[in-house]
Design a protein around this motif. Structure first.
Motif, PDB file in Angstrom:
ATOM      1  N   ARG A  87      -2.102  55.554 -29.616  1.00  0.00           N
ATOM      2  CA  ARG A  87      -3.501  55.858 -29.899  1.00  0.00           C
ATOM      3  C   ARG A  87      -4.415  55.530 -28.730  1.00  0.00           C
ATOM      4  NH1 ARG A  87      -4.108  52.345 -35.126  1.00  0.00           N
ATOM      5  NH2 ARG A  87      -2.835  53.516 -36.600  1.00  0.00           N
ATOM      6  N   ASN A 103     -20.035  51.973 -31.305  1.00  0.00           N
ATOM      7  CA  ASN A 103     -20.440  50.632 -31.714  1.00  0.00           C
ATOM      8  C   ASN A 103     -21.855  50.349 -31.209  1.00  0.00           C
ATOM      9  OD1 ASN A 103     -20.761  47.919 -32.162  1.00  0.00           O
ATOM     10  ND2 ASN A 103     -18.783  47.330 -31.292  1.00  0.00           N
ATOM     11  N   TRP A 118      -7.672  48.008 -23.187  1.00  0.00           N
ATOM     12  CA  TRP A 118      -6.789  47.733 -24.316  1.00  0.00           C
ATOM     13  C   TRP A 118      -5.343  48.080 -23.981  1.00  0.00           C
ATOM     14  CZ3 TRP A 118     -10.485  50.588 -28.172  1.00  0.00           C
ATOM     15  CH2 TRP A 118     -11.541  49.714 -28.500  1.00  0.00           C
TER      16      TRP A 118
ATOM     17  N   GLU B 191     -13.300  53.377 -37.226  1.00  0.00           N
ATOM     18  CA  GLU B 191     -12.187  54.320 -37.226  1.00  0.00           C
ATOM     19  C   GLU B 191     -11.994  54.892 -35.826  1.00  0.00           C
ATOM     20  OE1 GLU B 191     -12.594  57.509 -39.947  1.00  0.00           O
ATOM     21  OE2 GLU B 191     -10.444  57.907 -40.003  1.00  0.00           O
ATOM     22  N   ALA B 193     -12.681  53.432 -33.052  1.00  0.00           N
ATOM     23  CA  ALA B 193     -12.053  52.411 -32.209  1.00  0.00           C
ATOM     24  C   ALA B 193     -10.558  52.338 -32.492  1.00  0.00           C
ATOM     25  CB  ALA B 193     -12.701  51.057 -32.452  1.00  0.00           C
ATOM     26  N   LYS B 194     -10.209  52.457 -33.782  1.00  0.00           N
ATOM     27  CA  LYS B 194      -8.781  52.431 -34.131  1.00  0.00           C
ATOM     28  C   LYS B 194      -8.066  53.606 -33.484  1.00  0.00           C
ATOM     29  CE  LYS B 194      -8.735  50.143 -38.580  1.00  0.00           C
ATOM     30  NZ  LYS B 194      -8.840  50.472 -40.002  1.00  0.00           N
ATOM     31  N   GLY B 197      -7.030  52.991 -30.128  1.00  0.00           N
ATOM     32  CA  GLY B 197      -6.014  51.976 -29.881  1.00  0.00           C
ATOM     33  C   GLY B 197      -6.470  50.535 -29.930  1.00  0.00           C
ATOM     34  N   ALA B 198      -7.598  50.245 -30.568  1.00  0.00           N
ATOM     35  CA  ALA B 198      -8.058  48.869 -30.648  1.00  0.00           C
ATOM     36  C   ALA B 198      -7.195  48.077 -31.628  1.00  0.00           C
ATOM     37  CB  ALA B 198      -9.516  48.822 -31.097  1.00  0.00           C
ATOM     38  N   SER B 199      -6.957  46.788 -31.299  1.00  0.00           N
ATOM     39  CA  SER B 199      -6.164  45.967 -32.208  1.00  0.00           C
ATOM     40  C   SER B 199      -7.081  45.355 -33.275  1.00  0.00           C
ATOM     41  CB  SER B 199      -5.481  44.854 -31.429  1.00  0.00           C
ATOM     42  OG  SER B 199      -6.459  43.984 -30.901  1.00  0.00           O
ATOM     43  N   ASN B 200      -6.484  44.800 -34.323  1.00  0.00           N
ATOM     44  CA  ASN B 200      -7.270  44.202 -35.404  1.00  0.00           C
ATOM     45  C   ASN B 200      -8.211  43.127 -34.891  1.00  0.00           C
ATOM     46  OD1 ASN B 200      -6.300  45.744 -37.417  1.00  0.00           O
ATOM     47  ND2 ASN B 200      -4.813  44.256 -38.178  1.00  0.00           N
ATOM     48  N   THR B 202      -9.438  42.733 -31.857  1.00  0.00           N
ATOM     49  CA  THR B 202     -10.529  43.366 -31.103  1.00  0.00           C
ATOM     50  C   THR B 202     -11.580  43.895 -32.061  1.00  0.00           C
ATOM     51  OG1 THR B 202      -8.819  44.169 -29.648  1.00  0.00           O
ATOM     52  CG2 THR B 202     -11.022  45.005 -29.280  1.00  0.00           C
ATOM     53  N   ARG B 206     -15.102  42.282 -31.625  1.00  0.00           N
ATOM     54  CA  ARG B 206     -16.020  43.093 -30.838  1.00  0.00           C
ATOM     55  C   ARG B 206     -16.856  44.041 -31.701  1.00  0.00           C
ATOM     56  NH1 ARG B 206     -17.535  43.155 -25.952  1.00  0.00           N
ATOM     57  NH2 ARG B 206     -16.969  45.260 -25.389  1.00  0.00           N
ATOM     58  N   TYR B 207     -16.337  44.376 -32.859  1.00  0.00           N
ATOM     59  CA  TYR B 207     -17.011  45.385 -33.658  1.00  0.00           C
ATOM     60  C   TYR B 207     -17.627  44.817 -34.930  1.00  0.00           C
ATOM     61  CZ  TYR B 207     -15.245  49.065 -30.679  1.00  0.00           C
ATOM     62  OH  TYR B 207     -15.019  49.869 -29.605  1.00  0.00           O
TER      63      TYR B 207
END
Lengths: 319, 296
Positions: A87, A103, A118, B191, B193-194, B197-200, B202, B206-207
Motif C-alpha cells: 500500500r 489530515n 513510511w 482511510e 493514510a491507510k 501504507g501508514a501503520s496503526n 502512525t 500522527r492522525y
C-alpha cells in the motif's frame, strides 16, 4: 503482454446483522502495464468495494474470496505486514473527496513526504526535495512556499492535486482512483483527469479509474468494465465499447448520457438499482429492469460471451 | 479541455502569507476578552509562583511573635496570621503548590486518559468493552473518598497528592478521548493514510491524537482547577501537604477560625483561590470557542 493486475472471480461479501450483503459477486478482469481501466456503474454496483478489496481496506466483517494477482502474486494471501508494504508503495489510491482526505493538522509537504518515509524509501532531505518536485509536477504554483501550508489553505482542486502527489511520490506501479473528480467542478475535473493522464504517460503507471461518468471513462481509459449489482455485465476496450455496446444495461447508460448539441431526449433506465441484500444468486442482476428480458434471464446465470479477445458480454441475448 | 495549469507556474511571484494553525487559534481566542485577560492572569500567577518565593523577605516557616494577627500594612502586604507568618508569602507558596498539583495532576490524567481512550477507541471490540467498563467503575467510585485512601496509602507529599488526584480523575478524559477517536477514526483521511501504507501507530500518533487535541486541551483547562479544588479539599480536612508547607485549603481552614475577628486571614487566601479558579475556567471557555469554529 503480461497483466500487472489480474482479478479472478473476486467475491466480497459483508456479513452484517441484517444478513449477507453480496457487494461484489464474482468479477474478473485484467490490467496491463501502463494502461487505464475504468470501472463504470451506478452507486451500489460494487465498484468501490471491488477496489477496496484489492487494497484490503475493508472492515473485518467483509469476506473476500477469489484471486487478486499483482505481478503474479495473490494479494489475498498476504498477511497484514506484507500488504502494508504494498500500500502506498506499489499500489496507491486516491479518494473521492479531497476536502476530507487530508489530515488537517499536518502540513501539506509533510503529508506528501510521508509515504516515502513510511516505506523507508528516502531520507528526510531527499523526501523533501522529491515532495517539492512532485508538487510542481502536479501543477501547484510556488511549491516551496506551499510545502509549509495546511490543507485548509488549499482549494478542492488543489487538494486533489496534493492527493495525487502523495499517491504517486513513491512511484507505484498501480494507481487506483476512486471517483477522483466527482466532488470537483467540471473545469477542475478536466484538469485533474488530464494531470493523471500526463503523469501516467510519463511514468508508465497503470490506472484503475472508478467513475459513474461514462464520458470520463471513455475519455481517459483503454479498457472499460461495466458493473451492475456486484457483477460485470460487459467489458471491452474503449473503442469496442463505443462502437458496439451490447448489454442492455450499457445501452441504457449510453442513452442516458447527455451529448452536447444533440437534440435527442434522454431516456433514463426505468426502475431502481437493486438492493444488494435482496439480490438472488441465480439469474441476471439486471433482469428486473431489462427492456429485453427473457424468461430464462431470472432463472439462469447469463453466459459469458466473448466477441473478441477483449470484448466480453454477460447476456442471454447473444447466445 | 483545459490545459493551462502549466501557465499558473509562470505567475508564482505572489507572496503567500504564513499562517500557522496556532495563529488561527489565537485569532479566534483573542475575540473572547475575558479569556485573554484570564490567560494573562494565569501567566502572571505562574511568574509570581516562580519569582515570589525568591524575592520575598519572609519564609513560610518564619514566625514573628511580635507581629501576630496584623492587618495589611507596609511590612506585611496581606497581614500576618496567628503565628505571625507573612500571609502574602504563605499565599505565594500555596499558589506554587496549587499550580504544581493542578498541572501535575492534569498531566497524569491526560496521559492515562489518552492511553486508555485511544486504545479503546482505536482497537474497539472486546478491548473497548473491557476498558470502558473499567472506566465506568472509576466513575462510580466517589473520587474524593478514593483520593483520601490513596493519600493515606501513598503518603502526604506534594508528588503523591498530585499522583493521587491524577489517578482518580482520568475516567472522564478516557471517555472523551475514546469518543474523539471513534469520530476521527472513520474520517476519510484515515482511510487515505491507510491506503498509502501508514501503520496503526502512525495513524494513532500522527492522525488521531492531533485531531482530537482541541477537546482534550479544553477538558484539561477545566480539570486543572478541579484538581486544585481537590487539593484544597484535602488540606481543608487536614490530609493535604504536610504542614508547615502552606496550602490554600489549609490557609482557608485556618482563616475560617478567625473569620470574625480577623477577616483578612480568610479573605486573601479565599480571594486568590477564587480568582485562580475563575481564570482557569474563563480560559477554558475561550479555548473551547477557539477550537470550535462553529462558534464564530
Amino acid at each position: 503482454m503480461e497483466y500487472l493486475l489480474e482479478v479472478k472471480d473476486l467475491k466480497t461479501h459483508f456479513y452484517t446483522k441484517k444478513g449477507v450483503i453480496k457487494a461484489v459477486n464474482g468479477i474478473s478482469y485484467g490490467l496491463k502495464r501502463g494502461q487505464t481501466l475504468s470501472i463504470v456503474g451506478e452507486s451500489g454496483s460494487g465498484k468501490s468495494v471491488s477496489v477496496l478489496s484489492i487494497m484490503r481496506l475493508l472492515p473485518t466483517y467483509a469476506k473476500v474470496n477469489g484471486k487478486i494477482l499483482f505481478e503474479g502474486n495473490n494479494l489475498l494471501s498476504y498477511d497484514d505486514r506484507k500488504i502494508k508494504r504494498i500500500r502506498g508503495n506499489r499500489i496507491s489510491m486516491i479518494f473521492q473527496d479531497p476536502m476530507s482526505s487530508l489530515n488537517p493538522t499536518v502540513k501539506i509537504g509533510q503529508q506528501i513526504m510521508e509515504p516515502l518515509l513510511w516505506h523507508h524509501k528516502a531520507s528526510k532531505r531527499e523526501a523533501r526535495q522529491k515532495a517539492i518536485q512532485m508538487l510542481t509536477e502536479v501543477g501547484i504554483p510556488s511549491a516551496k512556499e506551499r510545502f509549509d501550508q495546511y490543507p485548509f489553505e488549499f482549494s478542492g482542486g488543489m487538494r486533489q492535486r496534493v492527493m495525487i502527489a502523495m499517491a504517486l511520490i513513491s512511484e507505484p506501479e498501480l494507481l487506483i482512483a476512486d471517483e477522483p473528480t466527482t466532488s470537483l467542478d467540471v473545469t477542475v475535473q478536466a484538469q485533474i483527469l488530464q494531470l493523471i493522464r500526463k503523469i501516467q504517460e510519463k511514468r508508465g503507471t497503470s490506472v484503475i479509474l472508478i467513475t459513474h461518468n461514462l464520458a470520463v471513462a471513455t475519455m481517459v481509459s483503454d479498457y472499460i468494465v461495466v458493473m451492475y449489482g456486484g457483477r460485470i455485465v460487459e467489458k471491452a476496450t474503449t473503442e469496442e465499447f463505443l462502437k458496439n455496446p451490447l448489454h442492455p444495461y450499457t445501452f441504457g447508460l449510453l442513452n442516458s448520457t447527455p451529448v452536447l448539441k444533440s437534440r435527442k431526449t434522454l431516456s433514463p433506465i426505468p426502475g431502481q438499482p437493486p438492493d444488494l441484500r435482496e439480490l438472488e444468486d441465480i439469474g441476471c442482476p439486471f433482469a428486473k429492469r431489462c427492456p429485453k428480458k427473457m424468461p430464462r434471464c431470472e432463472k439462469e446465470n447469463p453466459p459469458e460471451i466473448n466477441l473478441s479477445n477483449t470484448h466480453t458480454v454477460y447476456c442471454w441475448l447473444y447466445t | 479541455m483545459v490545459e493551462n495549469y502549466n501557465d499558473v507556474k509562470t505567475i508564482n511571484t505572489f507572496e503567500i502569507k504564513e499562517r500557522s494553525y496556532f495563529s488561527i487559534l489565537w485569532g479566534r481566542f483573542k475575540k473572547n476578552k475575558m479569556a485573554v485577560i484570564s490567560l494573562y492572569f494565569i501567566i502572571f500567577l505562574i511568574v509570581v509562583a516562580i519569582v515570589g518565593p525568591l524575592v520575598s523577605p519572609y519564609h513560610y516557616t518564619m514566625m514573628d511573635y511580635t507581629a501576630l494577627y496584623q492587618t495589611p500594612n507596609a511590612k506585611h502586604w496581606m497581614g500576618t496570621d496567628d503565628g505571625g507568618r507573612d500571609l502574602a508569602t504563605l499565599i505565594v507558596y500555596g499558589l506554587r503548590n496549587a499550580l504544581i498539583v493542578g498541572f501535575g495532576a492534569g498531566l497524569v490524567e491526560v496521559f492515562i486518559g489518552i492511553l486508555i481512550g485511544a486504545i479503546a477507541g482505536y482497537l474497539g471490540g472486546q478491548v473497548d468493552n473491557i476498558l470502558m467498563r473499567f472506566v465506568d467503575i472509576m466513575f462510580a467510585l466517589p473520587s474524593f473518598l478514593l483520593n483520601l485512601v490513596l493519600v493515606v496509602v501513598l503518603g502526604r507529599s506534594l508528588f503523591t497528592i498530585l499522583l493521587a488526584i491524577g489517578l482518580t480523575s482520568w475516567a472522564g478524559m478516557a471517555r472523551l478521548v475514546r469518543g474523539q477517536v471513534l469520530t476521527v477514526k472513520q474520517l476519510e483521511y484515515i482511510e487515505a493514510a491507510k491506503a498509502l501504507g501508514a501503520s496503526n501507530l502512525t495513524i494513532i500518533l500522527r492522525y488521531v491524537i492531533p485531531n482530537s487535541v482541541g477537546p482534550i486541551a479544553v477538558a484539561l483547562s477545566f480539570n486543572i482547577p478541579g484538581a486544585m479544588m481537590m487539593e484544597s479539599g484535602l488540606s481543608l480536612i487536614g490530609l493535604g501537604v504536610m504542614p508547615p508547607m502552606p496550602s490554600w485549603g489549609g490557609l482557608i481552614s485556618q482563616g475560617s477560625r478567625w473569620m470574625l475577628s480577623y477577616p483578612h486571614m480568610i479573605l486573601f487566601p479565599a480571594g486568590a483561590f477564587a480568582l485562580t479558579i475563575l481564570a482557569f475556567t474563563f480560559f477554558g471557555d475561550g479555548l473551547r470557542d477557539a477550537f470550535d469554529p462553529k462558534t464564530e
